[in-house]
Design a protein around this motif. Structure first.
Motif, short mmCIF file in Angstrom:
data_model
loop_
_atom_site.label_atom_id
_atom_site.label_comp_id
_atom_site.label_asym_id
_atom_site.label_seq_id
_atom_site.Cartn_x
_atom_site.Cartn_y
_atom_site.Cartn_z
N ASP A 188 0.83 -1.20 0.00
CA ASP A 188 0.00 0.00 0.00
C ASP A 188 0.87 1.25 0.00
N ARG A 189 1.95 1.24 0.78
CA ARG A 189 2.86 2.38 0.79
C ARG A 189 3.50 2.58 -0.58
N ASP A 190 3.88 1.49 -1.22
CA ASP A 190 4.47 1.58 -2.56
C ASP A 190 3.47 2.16 -3.55
N TYR A 191 2.24 1.70 -3.44
CA TYR A 191 1.18 2.22 -4.31
C TYR A 191 0.99 3.72 -4.09
N LEU A 192 0.88 4.13 -2.86
CA LEU A 192 0.68 5.55 -2.54
C LEU A 192 1.86 6.40 -3.02
N ALA A 193 3.07 5.88 -2.85
CA ALA A 193 4.25 6.62 -3.32
C ALA A 193 4.22 6.77 -4.83
N PHE A 194 3.84 5.69 -5.53
CA PHE A 194 3.74 5.76 -6.99
C PHE A 194 2.69 6.78 -7.40
N VAL A 195 1.53 6.73 -6.78
CA VAL A 195 0.44 7.63 -7.13
C VAL A 195 0.83 9.09 -6.86
N HIS A 196 1.41 9.36 -5.71
CA HIS A 196 1.79 10.74 -5.39
C HIS A 196 2.84 11.27 -6.37
N ALA A 197 3.71 10.40 -6.83
CA ALA A 197 4.76 10.83 -7.76
C ALA A 197 4.23 11.06 -9.17
N ARG A 198 3.13 10.38 -9.54
CA ARG A 198 2.67 10.42 -10.94
C ARG A 198 1.33 11.10 -11.17
N LEU B 272 -0.44 12.29 -14.80
CA LEU B 272 -1.63 11.58 -15.27
C LEU B 272 -2.79 12.55 -15.46
N ARG B 273 -2.95 13.49 -14.54
CA ARG B 273 -4.04 14.45 -14.66
C ARG B 273 -3.85 15.35 -15.88
N ARG B 274 -2.60 15.76 -16.13
CA ARG B 274 -2.33 16.59 -17.31
C ARG B 274 -2.66 15.83 -18.59
N THR B 275 -2.22 14.58 -18.66
CA THR B 275 -2.51 13.77 -19.86
C THR B 275 -4.01 13.59 -20.03
N ALA B 276 -4.70 13.30 -18.94
CA ALA B 276 -6.15 13.12 -19.01
C ALA B 276 -6.84 14.41 -19.45
N TYR B 277 -6.36 15.54 -18.93
CA TYR B 277 -6.95 16.83 -19.33
C TYR B 277 -6.71 17.10 -20.81
N LEU B 278 -5.51 16.81 -21.29
CA LEU B 278 -5.21 17.01 -22.70
C LEU B 278 -6.08 16.11 -23.58
N LEU B 279 -6.39 14.92 -23.10
CA LEU B 279 -7.24 14.01 -23.87
C LEU B 279 -8.68 14.49 -23.94
N CYS B 280 -9.22 14.96 -22.81
CA CYS B 280 -10.65 15.26 -22.79
C CYS B 280 -11.00 16.74 -22.74
N GLY B 281 -10.11 17.60 -22.26
CA GLY B 281 -10.37 19.02 -22.24
C GLY B 281 -11.25 19.51 -21.10
N ASP B 282 -11.61 18.65 -20.20
CA ASP B 282 -12.48 19.02 -19.09
C ASP B 282 -11.78 18.60 -17.79
N PRO B 283 -11.47 19.56 -16.90
CA PRO B 283 -10.73 19.20 -15.69
C PRO B 283 -11.47 18.21 -14.79
N HIS B 284 -12.78 18.29 -14.74
CA HIS B 284 -13.54 17.37 -13.89
C HIS B 284 -13.55 15.97 -14.49
#
Length: 171
Positions: free
Chosen positions: A6-16, A20-32
């Protein structure tokens, strides 16, 4: 799951998560919607996290998951109901100029795979090989989707088509 995992997962998520949010925003154009895509991706990743040790490139694996979430959403989009016609909040202030509303609106009119290819190739600066791996298709498909997407995007933006290269004849 063991606590260490779980700690490894959380560390990975916090680092990335920002990338990931930027890529998702670029794909869809909607922050939500981008947040929804990232959340769905990270939820699926958490369910697979115990087996993730067998994956050679976890970043590419997660980006593939994110692109698949985006494409799956576009495929099933016909039955979705949008309660708001636009975002109730202003877009984030950290937007790049190429993420402008005119380009975003034109990108949204492209088929989902062309949109994904153009965003990954030009806004996320990924090479053809990596985009092909993310979309699970051949490099030739990425190249043709890029060409078709750019042609359509130019037409939507009112940019004149590029003239074909003139070859020199040997004298």
């Amino acid at each position: 799951m063991p606590e260490r995992t779980d700690r490894d997962y959380l560390a990975f998520v916090h680092a990335r998560v920002a990338e990931l949010r930027r890529t998702a925003y670029l794909l869809c154009g909607d922050p939500h919607q981008a947040d929804d895509f990232v959340q769905e991706t990270l939820t699926k990743l958490y369910a697979r996290w115990p087996r993730i040790g067998r994956v050679e490139n976890v970043d590419a694996y997660v980006h593939t998951m994110l692109v698949r979430v985006f494409l799956d959403d576009r495929r099933r989009g016909w039955w979705k109901v949008r309660l708001l016609s636009g975002s109730p909040e202003p877009p984030p202030a950290d937007q790049n100029p190429e993420d402008g509303p005119v380009v975003r609106a034109a990108l949204a009119k492209l088929p989902p795979r062309q949109q994904a290819v153009l965003v990954l190739r030009y806004l996320c600066d990924k090479p053809v090989r990596e985009v092909a791996d993310l979309l699970r298709c051949s490099e030739g498909t990425v190249k043709s989707q890029t060409a078709h997407g750019l042609t359509r995007l130019r037409a939507l933006l009112g940019v004149p088509a590029l003239a074909p290269a003139v070859s020199r004849e040997k004298r």
